[in-house]
Design an enzyme around this catalytic site. Sequence first.
Site, PDB file in Angstrom:
ATOM      1  N   ASP A 122       0.846  -1.185   0.000  1.00 30.32           N
ATOM      2  CA  ASP A 122       0.000   0.000   0.000  1.00 30.32           C
ATOM      3  C   ASP A 122       0.886   1.241   0.000  1.00 30.32           C
ATOM      4  O   ASP A 122       2.063   1.188   0.377  1.00 30.32           O
ATOM      5  CB  ASP A 122      -0.943  -0.004   1.200  1.00 30.32           C
ATOM      6  CG  ASP A 122      -0.207  -0.005   2.540  1.00 30.32           C
ATOM      7  OD1 ASP A 122       0.840  -0.671   2.639  1.00 30.32           O
ATOM      8  OD2 ASP A 122      -0.681   0.647   3.488  1.00 30.32           O
TER       9      ASP A 122
ATOM     10  N   GLU B  88      -0.215  -1.187   5.813  1.00 31.19           N
ATOM     11  CA  GLU B  88       0.924  -0.755   6.634  1.00 31.19           C
ATOM     12  C   GLU B  88       0.933   0.745   6.828  1.00 31.19           C
ATOM     13  O   GLU B  88       1.240   1.230   7.926  1.00 31.19           O
ATOM     14  CB  GLU B  88       2.238  -1.219   5.992  1.00 31.19           C
ATOM     15  CG  GLU B  88       3.470  -1.042   6.884  1.00 31.19           C
ATOM     16  CD  GLU B  88       4.142   0.323   6.791  1.00 31.19           C
ATOM     17  OE1 GLU B  88       5.023   0.609   7.622  1.00 31.19           O
ATOM     18  OE2 GLU B  88       3.776   1.134   5.894  1.00 31.19           O
TER      19      GLU B  88
END
Length: 404
Positions: free
Chosen positions: A82, A147
Amino acid sequence: MRNLPFSEIMNKAESYRDDMSKFLRDMIRIPSESCQEKEVVLRIKQEMEKVGFDKVEIDPMGNILGYVGHGKHIIAMDAHIDTVGVGDPSLWEYDPYEGYEDDEIIIGRGASDQEGGMASMVYAGKIIKDLGLEDDYTLIVTGTVQEEDCDGLCWQYIIEESKIRPEFVISTEPTDENIYRGQRGRMEIRVETKGISCHGSAPERGDNAIFKMAPILNELKALHENLHEDEFLGKGTLTVSEIFFTSPSRCAVADSCAISIDRRLTWGETWEGALQEIRNLPSVQAVDANVTMYNYDRPAYTGLVYPTECYFPAWKVDEDHDACQAVVKAHRALYDRDAKVDKWTFSTNGVSITGRYGIPTIGFGPGMEKEAHFPNEKTWKDHLVKCAAVYATIPGMYLDQIGE
């Protein structure tokens, strides 16, 4: 010592320079902010299958796990896939999702933080398969989600729910070709004051919650200056990152005020201690302000909710640990020089892997930490190549290091 073909590994990595660059650019072209990673995960799955991973699966949280080998020693390599958002588009010279490429660099959101690490890991798996480097290990290459929103949550899920517990993990967060073995932790804190609203023309009739917050802000600034310092990880820090209020209107006294604090924890500091330091401030006690830790419960792109508190422990690994030495020796064997062994300034999935569960994390990744979250984020093709070669060498070096 295993007779690892170092020159062949380097040559193979170099031969995949264009493939890694293309794969990275494909990932950059797919917007993949936290909780929106589905399409980039499917693109990674396609690449893992193309290069010959033995097994590829997507878990219920949406993390992708690719397997190479079937040995008893479980080794993982991790990249969160991400990214943060773009920010102000006017600060970018190039479209952040199309980017730019020349012979040396690739520009685009996620180039360093940290889809470049995924590109190098996937092609390390291919090098291992090409050269028959499989041994008594199983390499798990993980592309992890959320994350940027909640570092380490993905690995809480992998360890607790999928029951995967590697002997160590290589984090491919950017390290500028250095080897990292620790980082400060962090936590997200909320401080709230309460007041009583009234018409702004007669503020003495009310109790202004914003005014109550003002001396707290000054004491927090002073607290930051006096936080604990660790010789290796550095000093604990504190910054006020957000401020909120409620009021009936702009012509009224505010009846509540809240701030968010980004608290970086150095070695030896605890979440309980960090909260208590703030609760002990005279300004906090004077207005009976409420001091709490945030929680995270945002759904993954799969719809799964895996709640946790916003506490991310500091961690470090001894430089003489077998996992760290395996990376040091792999780098030395391939490139005939020692890499600097250091630490990250920012936070990584190591907060869970090592901080919560005690599994060693060692960092070695393409790109530079300073590129993270920056406009015109870039990485270097030489880094992609070098990291792929080191990743392909690490498992064999580790088996040598532990005497198997």
